[in-house]
Enzyme design. Structure first.
Site: not given
Ligand SMILES: [Zn+2]
Length: 309
Positions: A127
């Site tokens: 992320h």
């Molecule tokens: Zn995850």
């Protein structure tokens, strides 16, 4: 020969009370050693990755901001939803070092009749964007490792097979305009994060079970194979598991192992080295998470050994 499995005590992020179970890193290592899946000689100690290498995947401004945060760790919550102390940041640097070292080990062991599997008992922080952190991810070790290897000329093409329950948004964005890197993410559609565009996205419905999951995976993997990567980075999140607190899929332990086996069959079976990273996993019982990571590593080593025989 480089060791195949990478770890450092620096991975023990001090995130006590946080939903991210950072104790899983040590526990996975201990389990692999205790069961004899790996010997001490198979285990390399990850070094903190140097700034020059980190800059292959992140901007100067962002790395400076992370360093400044170590003076006020709570600021990390605004950036990536977890504290950012010196200890935490060094943990991320060490895990980035571990993913890169595992890539080098897998490549080193790949020659005619032999295909390398290696793993980082950490990493998979998909992320994190080049310019910002997000979702418990400060440094995107996947992006950094691939960028370093491309820059060195150690590989010409790479693929990311991201099977964490959450889309690999940071990785997808980082390689959006990079033709040498094929990004694939198979995830729960109705979940965090705001999606970016991978080269191949497979968004699964809520409560998706083993059979459907493995069918979708069997359809997706040949598309990745067509990209002819020199190396596959496998983001093997434990969070598609049915007891996961942050995931909404319904895979069993057997389904999770079947997932790993299909990845190994597709790539190791085709002579392409694979590097496993742990990524997410949030079952209320940390033992579930460790079991899934442990099997991922064990099966990868066995699959690689079977091809070498
Ligand atoms: Zn995850």
């Amino acid at each position: 020969m480089l060791p195949r499995i990478w770890y450092s005590p620096a991975y023990d992020l001090e995130w006590d009370g946080h939903v991210f179970p950072a104790g899983k890193y040590r526990a996975t290592r201990d389990r692999l050693l205790a069961d004899g899946v790996i010997a001490a000689a198979d285990l390399g100690k990850s070094e903190l990755l140097d700034r020059g290498s980190l800059l292959c995947g992140h901007t100067v401004d962002y790395l400076d901001r992370l360093e400044a945060m170590t003076a006020t760790p709570q600021l990390g919550y605004y950036e990536f939803e977890a504290p950012c102390s010196r200890r935490v940041l060094d943990g991320f640097y060490a895990m980035a070092g571990g993913t890169l070292a595992a890539c080098r080990a897998a490549l080193e062991r790949t020659e005619p009749g032999c295909v390398g599997f290696a793993a980082n008992l950490g990493g998979g922080f998909h992320h994190a964007f080049p310019w910002k952190g997000e979702g418990f991810c400060a440094i995107n070790d996947i992006v950094v490792a691939i960028r370093v290897l491309l820059t060195e000329g150690a590989i010409e093409r790479a693929a990311v097979v991201d099977l964490d329950v959450h889309q690999g948004n940071g990785t997808a964005k980082a390689f959006e305009d990079e033709e040498r890197v094929f990004t694939m993410s198979m995830h729960q559609q109705n979940n965090y994060p705001v999606k970016q565009r991978s080269d191949l996205d497979v968004g699964l419905p809520d409560k998706c079970e083993d059979a459907r999951y493995l069918d979708e995976l069997a359809r997706a993997l040949p598309v990745v194979q067509e990209a002819q990567p020199d190396l596959v980075l496998y983001v093997a999140g434990a969070d598609p598991f049915h007891r996961d607190q942050l995931g909404g899929l319904s895979l069993t332990l057997d389904g999770m192992a079947g997932r790993d086996a299909r990845v190994y069959e597709a790539f190791l079976g085709g002579g392409v080295p694979v590097v496993g990273t742990l990524a997410g996993g949030y079952s209320a019982d940390e033992k579930d998470v460790v079991e899934i990571h442990y099997r991922m590593v064990r099966e990868g080593l066995e699959a690689s050994a079977a091809i070498g025989r």
